[in-house]
Design an enzyme around this catalytic site. Structure first.
Site, short mmCIF file in Angstrom:
data_model
loop_
_atom_site.label_atom_id
_atom_site.label_comp_id
_atom_site.label_asym_id
_atom_site.label_seq_id
_atom_site.Cartn_x
_atom_site.Cartn_y
_atom_site.Cartn_z
N LYS A 1 35.03 51.03 43.98
CA LYS A 1 33.96 50.13 42.94
C LYS A 1 33.36 51.19 42.31
CE LYS A 1 34.22 45.64 44.19
NZ LYS A 1 33.23 44.56 45.77
N ARG B 1 36.66 44.76 53.22
CA ARG B 1 37.75 44.64 52.16
C ARG B 1 38.24 45.22 51.15
NH1 ARG B 1 37.84 43.53 46.42
NH2 ARG B 1 38.86 41.27 45.91
N1 HH2 Z 1 35.02 41.82 45.33
C1 HH2 Z 1 36.28 42.38 44.40
C2 HH2 Z 1 37.49 40.75 44.27
N2 HH2 Z 1 36.46 39.99 45.64
N3 HH2 Z 1 35.22 39.50 47.42
C3 HH2 Z 1 34.48 39.31 48.37
N4 HH2 Z 1 33.92 38.39 48.86
N5 HH2 Z 1 33.80 40.71 48.45
C4 HH2 Z 1 33.63 41.56 47.20
O1 HH2 Z 1 32.98 42.97 46.98
C5 HH2 Z 1 34.75 41.87 45.84
C6 HH2 Z 1 35.18 40.49 46.48
C7 HH2 Z 1 36.49 43.27 43.35
O2 HH2 Z 1 37.25 44.30 43.88
P1 HH2 Z 1 39.16 43.68 43.39
O3 HH2 Z 1 39.19 42.18 43.38
O4 HH2 Z 1 39.74 44.69 43.50
O5 HH2 Z 1 38.84 43.37 42.06
P2 HH2 Z 1 39.00 42.23 40.46
O6 HH2 Z 1 37.76 41.65 41.08
O7 HH2 Z 1 38.95 43.84 38.93
O8 HH2 Z 1 40.73 41.81 40.89
#
Ligand code: HH2
Length: 278
Positions: free
Chosen positions: A212, A255
Site C-alpha cells: 500500500k 492479507r
Molecule cells: N485491501 C484491499 C482490498 N481488499 N480487504 C480487507 N479485508 N482488507 C484490506 O486491507 C483490503 C481488502 C486493497 O488491496 P488490493 O486488493 O491489492 O487492491 P485493489 O483493491 O486495487 O484490487
C-alpha cells in the site's frame, strides 16, 4: 474461539491470506491474473507457498477505480473460485450481495466486504464475515481524511458492525481496521502500533498492508508531504515488515500479495508465541 474458519487464536501461527485479483486495474497485481487460467495458476502457486486462505476479488477498491457491473464481476471470479475451493479456503472480496451469494454457492467460506454491509448475506449463507472499516468511498476516501482519534473511531465502528453481524446471525465475524481506506500514512501507523485495541474486541483481526501507498511514502520520505510515494516494486520490504508488526501485535491473519515470505514471517511469530510459557 474456533469457528467455521478453523481459526484458533491460541494456535501456533497467524493465518496468511493470499490476494488474487481477477481484475485489469488493481493497484499491484492488476492485469496479471485477469485471465482465468493465469488466476487459477497463481492460486495454486499460493497454495504451494502455504497460503491458508486465497482472497479472490473482481473489482478494484483503489481510489478512483471504475465500478464493475455485477455480471462482469461474476464472470471474473466464479470460475476461479470453483477451480480453487476444493484445495484451499477461499474468501470473496466483494461489496455486492449477489456476488457474495454466488461465490459462497461456488465454494467460498468467507465474505470479505470492505463496505461492511453484507452481514445479511453472510448470515443467510453461513459464511464467515469480515467487517472492515473505511471512511468514504473509493472516489473520495483519500481526500484529506481526518479523525480526532483514529484508533478509537475505528475500534468503535468495528465493535458496532461486528455486533450487528452477530445479531443478524453470522456464525463467525472477523474485523479489519482497513489500512489505507480513508486514512493518511500516520493514521495507518497509529492503527498498526495500537492494533491491540482492535484485538481486545475479541474477534479475529485481519490486517492488509501489502504494497500500500503509505509504505511507498515511508521509502520516499513523503509520509507528511504531497510528494509521490515510491512505486509498488519498492514496497516489498515494508509489506513484510508491517505484516510482521501486525502479527506480533495480535493479528489473527494478514492479507498479502507475497505469500511465501509472509508464511515464513508468520511461522516465526507462531514459534515466538509458543516459545513463551503460558
Ligand atoms: N485491501 C484491499 C482490498 N481488499 N480487504 C480487507 N479485508 N482488507 C484490506 O486491507 C483490503 C481488502 C486493497 O488491496 P488490493 O486488493 O491489492 O487492491 P485493489 O483493491 O486495487 O484490487
Amino acid at each position: 474461539m474456533s469457528g467455521v474458519s478453523g481459526h484458533d487464536p491460541a494456535a501456533v501461527r497467524p493465518l496468511v491470506m493470499g490476494v488474487l485479483n481477477v481484475t485489469p486495474d488493481s493497484f499491484f497485481d492488476g492485469g496479471d491474473y485477469f485471465d482465468h487460467g493465469a488466476a487459477i495458476a497463481r492460486g495454486r502457486q499460493m497454495i504451494a507457498e502455504g497460503a491458508d486462505i486465497v482472497d479472490i476479488g473482481g473489482e478494484s477498491t483503489r481510489p478512483g477505480a471504475p465500478p464493475v457491473a455485477e455480471g462482469e464481476e461474476l464472470r471474473r471470479v466464479i470460475p476461479v473460485i470453483e477451480a480453487l475451493a476444493g484445495d484451499v479456503r477461499v474468501s470473496i472480496d466483494t461489496t455486492k450481495a449477489g456476488v457474495a451469494r454466488r461465490a459462497v454457492d461456488a465454494g467460498a467460506f468467507m465474505v470479505n466486504d470492505v463496505s461492511s454491509s453484507l452481514h445479511d448475506v453472510a448470515a443467510e449463507t453461513g459464511a464467515v464475515f469480515v467487517a472492515m472499516h473505511r471512511k468514504g468511498t473509493p472516489a473520495d476516501m483519500q481526500a484529506d481524511p481526518r479523525y480526532d482519534d483514529v484508533v478509537a473511531e475505528v475500534t468503535d465502528y468495528l465493535a458496532a458492525r461486528a455486533a450487528s453481524a452477530v445479531e443478524a446471525g453470522v456464525v463467525e465475524v472477523w474485523v479489519d481496521p482497513g489500512i489505507g481506506f480513508g486514512k493518511t500514512g500516520r493514521h495507518n501507523l497509529q492503527l498498526l502500533a495500537r492494533l491491540g485495541d482492535v484485538v481486545a474486541l475479541g474477534y479475529p483481526v485481519l490486517v492488509g498492508t501489502s504494497r500500500k501507498s503509505f509504505l511507498g511514502r515511508i521509502v520516499a520520505g513523503t509520509l507528511d508531504s504531497e510528494g509521490p510515494p515510491a512505486p509498488v516494486e519498492q514496497r516489498y520490504e515494508g509489506s513484510l515488515a508491517s505484516a510482521t508488526v501486525a502479527m506480533v501485535n495480535g493479528a489473527a491473519a494478514v492479507r498479502v500479495h507475497d505469500v511465501a515470505a509472509t508464511v515464513q514471517a508468520a511461522t516465526l511469530v507462531g514459534s515466538m508465541r509458543s516459545a513463551v510459557p503460558a
